[in-house]
Design a protein around this motif. Structure first.
Motif, short mmCIF file in Angstrom:
data_model
loop_
_atom_site.label_atom_id
_atom_site.label_comp_id
_atom_site.label_asym_id
_atom_site.label_seq_id
_atom_site.Cartn_x
_atom_site.Cartn_y
_atom_site.Cartn_z
N SER A 8 0.82 -1.21 0.00
CA SER A 8 0.00 0.00 0.00
C SER A 8 0.86 1.26 0.00
O SER A 8 0.91 1.99 0.96
N VAL A 9 1.54 1.50 -1.13
CA VAL A 9 2.48 2.62 -1.18
C VAL A 9 1.83 4.00 -1.16
O VAL A 9 2.49 4.97 -0.84
N PHE A 10 0.58 4.08 -1.53
CA PHE A 10 0.01 5.43 -1.65
C PHE A 10 -0.84 5.81 -0.45
O PHE A 10 -1.48 6.83 -0.45
N ASP A 11 -0.87 4.97 0.57
CA ASP A 11 -1.92 5.20 1.57
C ASP A 11 -1.68 6.43 2.45
O ASP A 11 -2.60 6.91 3.07
N ASN A 12 -0.45 6.94 2.47
CA ASN A 12 -0.24 8.13 3.28
C ASN A 12 -1.04 9.30 2.73
O ASN A 12 -1.68 10.03 3.44
N GLU A 13 -0.94 9.45 1.42
CA GLU A 13 -1.56 10.60 0.78
C GLU A 13 -2.97 10.29 0.32
O GLU A 13 -3.82 11.15 0.26
N HIS A 14 -3.17 9.04 -0.07
CA HIS A 14 -4.40 8.73 -0.81
C HIS A 14 -5.09 7.52 -0.22
O HIS A 14 -5.29 6.54 -0.88
N PHE A 15 -5.43 7.62 1.04
CA PHE A 15 -6.03 6.46 1.67
C PHE A 15 -7.29 6.02 0.95
O PHE A 15 -7.65 4.87 0.92
N PHE A 16 -7.91 6.97 0.28
CA PHE A 16 -9.17 6.64 -0.39
C PHE A 16 -8.95 5.82 -1.66
O PHE A 16 -9.87 5.29 -2.23
N LEU A 17 -7.68 5.74 -2.12
CA LEU A 17 -7.40 4.90 -3.27
C LEU A 17 -7.26 3.44 -2.87
O LEU A 17 -7.26 2.56 -3.70
N MET A 18 -7.06 3.21 -1.59
CA MET A 18 -6.72 1.87 -1.15
C MET A 18 -7.84 1.28 -0.30
O MET A 18 -8.35 1.93 0.59
N ALA A 19 -8.19 0.05 -0.56
CA ALA A 19 -9.18 -0.62 0.26
C ALA A 19 -8.49 -1.53 1.25
O ALA A 19 -7.62 -2.28 0.87
N PRO A 20 -8.86 -1.47 2.51
CA PRO A 20 -8.28 -2.39 3.47
C PRO A 20 -8.79 -3.80 3.21
O PRO A 20 -9.82 -3.94 2.54
N PRO A 21 -8.22 -4.88 3.73
CA PRO A 21 -7.05 -4.84 4.59
C PRO A 21 -5.74 -4.99 3.84
O PRO A 21 -4.69 -4.72 4.37
N LYS A 22 -5.78 -5.46 2.58
CA LYS A 22 -4.53 -5.76 1.91
C LYS A 22 -4.05 -4.61 1.05
O LYS A 22 -3.10 -4.73 0.30
N GLY A 23 -4.72 -3.47 1.15
CA GLY A 23 -4.23 -2.30 0.45
C GLY A 23 -4.39 -2.34 -1.06
O GLY A 23 -3.60 -1.78 -1.78
N THR A 24 -5.42 -3.03 -1.55
CA THR A 24 -5.61 -2.99 -3.01
C THR A 24 -6.11 -1.61 -3.42
O THR A 24 -6.82 -0.96 -2.68
N VAL A 25 -5.73 -1.18 -4.60
CA VAL A 25 -6.16 0.12 -5.09
C VAL A 25 -7.63 0.02 -5.50
O VAL A 25 -8.04 -0.90 -6.20
N ARG A 26 -8.41 0.96 -5.04
CA ARG A 26 -9.83 0.97 -5.39
C ARG A 26 -10.02 1.56 -6.78
O ARG A 26 -9.59 2.68 -7.04
N ALA A 27 -10.68 0.81 -7.64
CA ALA A 27 -10.98 1.34 -8.97
C ALA A 27 -12.27 0.70 -9.47
O ALA A 27 -12.60 -0.42 -9.08
#
Lengths: 284, 479
Positions: free
Chosen positions: B399-418
């Protein structure tokens, strides 16, 4: 001019704007890396490659200036790549600077934070302490080294700390003894334990000792596990470490971890750990 | 009932030879064999194979051309749809896709679609005046700058489609070498020159590549760097860890570490890692049952391991990977232990691994994924001797982007939401696709995701509102 306007920067590499020898084996480089500088936060690191086909080494960001587009790294000559890097001069260039990588440092809730830097760990400590200082946190630092000549960044840290205590193994400067002994003598002067917090960066045995002392005193502490990092991007799992009973990767889940949750005994057993110890012994 | 000939088998390297080199095991069809196999295809109207192909490859159309010996035309039809047939024909688990759906396969052996596709591609490469695989690009007027993050199959397919539409594409890769997951596929499955040829083709199309570049601030690409669209194709590269006692002992490594240390030279390895030149005399235990487990098993066999055991918690029928890999591993002498799950690692000297403690399993009722879930059998614990343990439990998204863009990532495994139908994320102008959205999947599904994102980025450039592109339910597949 943004860095990505159609001419690959890899042709020229990342220019070395200044080089300064801090100790007989430690150099400070200021690199032109606007892309990295703009996104960098305290506690993060970069992966550096000196020459084409060369190995990738993780190096903690010792300072960054988004405006000037510069990133500072402090490199200790311990392996073939760091020697190669330290042979470079101002005006030269390193091939790649990949980053920023890793999780930024997150302060807990301490009103007073004591930063502890062992050897060239002071370099990684500096942006963390500066960030806290700028955020209005009361900061102090304890620096440790083998002898006076291996002590670095004392002056810089004084600029962002109300107190900087230095220790040397041989007593050639400051307190004679280990950083943990210095910490133990300092703690009673600092008042309420619940307001204190410790951040330690340095050789693994030092961080292990800091973890033990702070645990005993009930003071929250974070340590940086960058000595065990391998490739720095979370894809090999070579830097795995048990934290709070869970396997974590130092490079992407860290490098900062809760010192009291880190399984240091396990780290000692791992090969990489011995390397880190040797490096610490060789270089003070 | 018409007479159906048996499927034509390709030339294979004999097992003893295979174990002494890293060359491709399957050597492909000779011309006569390819024609004979192509003629087995009944060119059925329903084209179930085409429906089963994630890319919608027009299989009966090009097989019809192949039957007539029109190789160039066959290649042209393949290339119209597929961005990387040279790679997909080697890497797809065809038995679960096109060949699994082949009408002939209902009563007989299915047409060897993968081998035929590979033949058409190899033929084209070998012919001095074969079809240029570089697709024509549209004129550059009105072209926009677009970025792709990561250089795996999703990004490469996206880059190709955008370049084809006349846009200027820049691909960012954090590693020194391009290709993402394609770089870690052993050479006996995918010769590296095929990947290099593919990258060279994209360069000819005008795609710019930046290696050793980390993108940690997506918005800044749009706001500061004049990119008008961004595609996130960072894949799933973080090895899953089983969280078992003793996991940190020496001699236990992830599949990625094992493959990287085997296939990278000493100079290229990070931070003083030792390359693995051989595992002579060592007992290697690979844990897991997917394609990367088989890659490690087969690599260890080629490195002259004393024995290679693979333990997987389900049975053979429920293995997630490609059947041809399992078959090859068996032929090459791997000891496959099904219904076997590790529970702990033990050490004789307190430092290095010496045994893997396992439990025997039995299959219970199907779980959420539809596969029967394994349950441990009481008192079945036993130990396997091991000098080297390779963990191949699959991959997660970092989950490399979660600091800035938590809304791009879905928990728990940090997949990018699209949006799975368009690739659009919550961030205007930013698309995503491939393993970073779905979790680990196939090269062809990642390629399709790249094409889907490109198609919708073009619609975005043409003025389609962002809320329309994100309108379908935005879900990460983990959810």
């Amino acid at each position: 001019m943004p860095p990505f306007h159609d001419t690959p920067h890899t042709c020229t590499g990342f220019r070395i704007l200044s080089k300064e020898r801090l100790t007989p084996v430690t150099n400070r480089f200021v690199l032109e890396a606007p892309w990295v500088a703009r996104a960098a936060q305290p506690g993060q690191f970069v992966v550096v490659r000196v020459v084409e086909g060369g190995e990738r080494i993780p190096v903690t960001i010792a300072d960054f200036d988004a405006q000037a587009g510069t990133v500072t790294i402090v490199v200790q000559e311990v392996g073939r790549t760091s020697r190669l890097l330290c042979a470079l001069q101002k005006g030269g260039a390193v091939l790649d600077v990949v980053g920023p990588l890793g999780e930024p440092f997150r302060a807990l809730k301490g009103k007073v934070v004591i930063g502890i830097g062992g050897g060239f760990g002071a370099a990684a400590l500096y942006p963390i302490v500066r960030g806290l200082h700028q955020a209005g946190v009361m900061t102090e630092a304890i620096l440790g080294a083998r002898t006076k000549e291996f002590l670095i960044l004392e002056r810089e840290l004084r600029g962002v700390c109300r107190e900087v205590l230095s220790c040397t193994d041989d007593g050639s400067y400051g307190f004679k003894g280990l950083v943990t002994e210095c910490l133990t003598t300092r703690l009673p002067q600092l008042g309420a334990r619940e307001e204190l917090e410790v951040v330690a960066v340095g050789p693994m045995p030092m961080m292990r000792a800091v973890a033990a002392v702070t645990a005993k005193q009930g003071i929250p502490a974070q340590v940086s596990l960058d000595p065990i990092m391998v490739d720095g991007t979370g894809m090999c799992g070579g830097c795995r470490v048990t934290v709070g009973g869970e396997v974590k990767f130092a490079c992407v889940d860290g490098p900062m971890f809760d010192a009291h949750q880190v399984d240091f005994a396990e780290l000692v057993r791992r090969n990489k750990m011995y390397k880190a110890e040797e490096a610490a012994l060789n270089a003070g | 009932m018409r007479d159906v000939k048996p499927r034509v088998q390709p030339a294979l390297q004999p097992v003893p030879d295979r174990l002494r080199n890293f060359d491709e095991m399957i050597q492909g069809y000779a011309l006569e064999d390819a024609l004979e196999e192509a003629r087995r295809c009944i060119l059925c109207k329903s084209a179930r194979c085409q429906g089963a192909c994630p890319l919608g490859n027009r299989i009966p159309q090009w097989i019809a051309e192949l039957q007539q010996g029109r190789f160039e035309e066959a290649y042209r039809i393949i290339r119209e749809i597929s961005p990387m047939p040279e790679l997909c024909s080697r890497l797809c688990p065809q038995e679960r896709l096109c060949e699994g759906a082949c009408a002939l396969g209902i009563k007989h052996e299915p047409v060897a679609i993968g081998l035929l596709e590979r033949f058409v591609c190899d033929q084209n490469r070998a012919r001095p005046n074969g079809v240029d695989p570089t697709p024509a690009t549209a004129p550059m007027t009105g072209s926009k700058r677009v970025a792709a993050i990561g250089s795996g199959p999703a990004s490469l397919a996206f880059a190709q489609a955008m370049a084809r539409a006349g846009h200027r594409v820049t691909v960012f890769e954090r590693w020194p070498k391009l290709g993402g997951v394609l770089r870690w596929i052993p050479r006996f499955k995918l010769p590296s020159e095929l990947l290099d040829a593919h990258l060279a083709m994209l360069t000819r199309m005008g795609v710019t590549f930046y290696t050793n570049t980390e993108v940690s601030w997506i918005e800044s690409l749009l706001t500061d760097e004049d990119f008008e669209g961004v595609f996130i194709g960072i894949g799933a590269s973080r090895p899953s860890m089983p969280q078992l006692p003793g996991e940190s002992l020496k001699g236990i490594c992830s599949s990625t570490e094992f493959l990287v240390r085997t296939f990278y030279s000493r100079e290229e390895l990070p931070n003083d890692w030792e390359p693995i030149a051989d595992v002579i005399g060592r007992r290697v235990v690979v844990l897991g049952g997917g394609d990367s487990a088989m890659d490690c098993v087969r690599t260890a066999l080629r490195l002259n391991a004393a024995e290679v055991t693979c333990a997987y918690r389900r049975d053979e029928a429920n293995m997630p990977g490609s059947k041809k890999e399992v078959r090859a591993a068996k032929e090459e002498g791997a000891n496959l232990q099904w219904l076997t799950a590790p529970v702990a690692f033990h050490s004789d000297d307190g430092r290095s691994v010496s045994q893997v403690e396992c439990l025997r399993m039995e299959l219970g009722p199907p779980d959420a994924s539809g596969r029967r879930s394994p349950k441990p059998i009481l008192n079945s614990a036993f130990r396997m001797e091991a000098d080297l343990v390779v963990l191949a439990f699959g991959y997660e998204v970092e989950s490399v982007f979660d600091n800035e863009h938590f809304f791009l990532m879905a928990p728990p495994k940090g997949t990018v939401r699209a949006n799975p139908n368009t690739g659009a994320t919550a961030l205007r102008g930013v698309f995503a696709g491939g393993d970073c959205v779905t979790g680990p999947n196939l090269v062809c599904t990642a390629a399709r995701a790249g094409l889907t994102a490109a198609q919708h980025m073009l619609r975005y450039f043409a003025g389609e509102p962002w809320d329309v592109l994100t309108a379908a339910p935005v879900v990460g597949s983990q959810a």
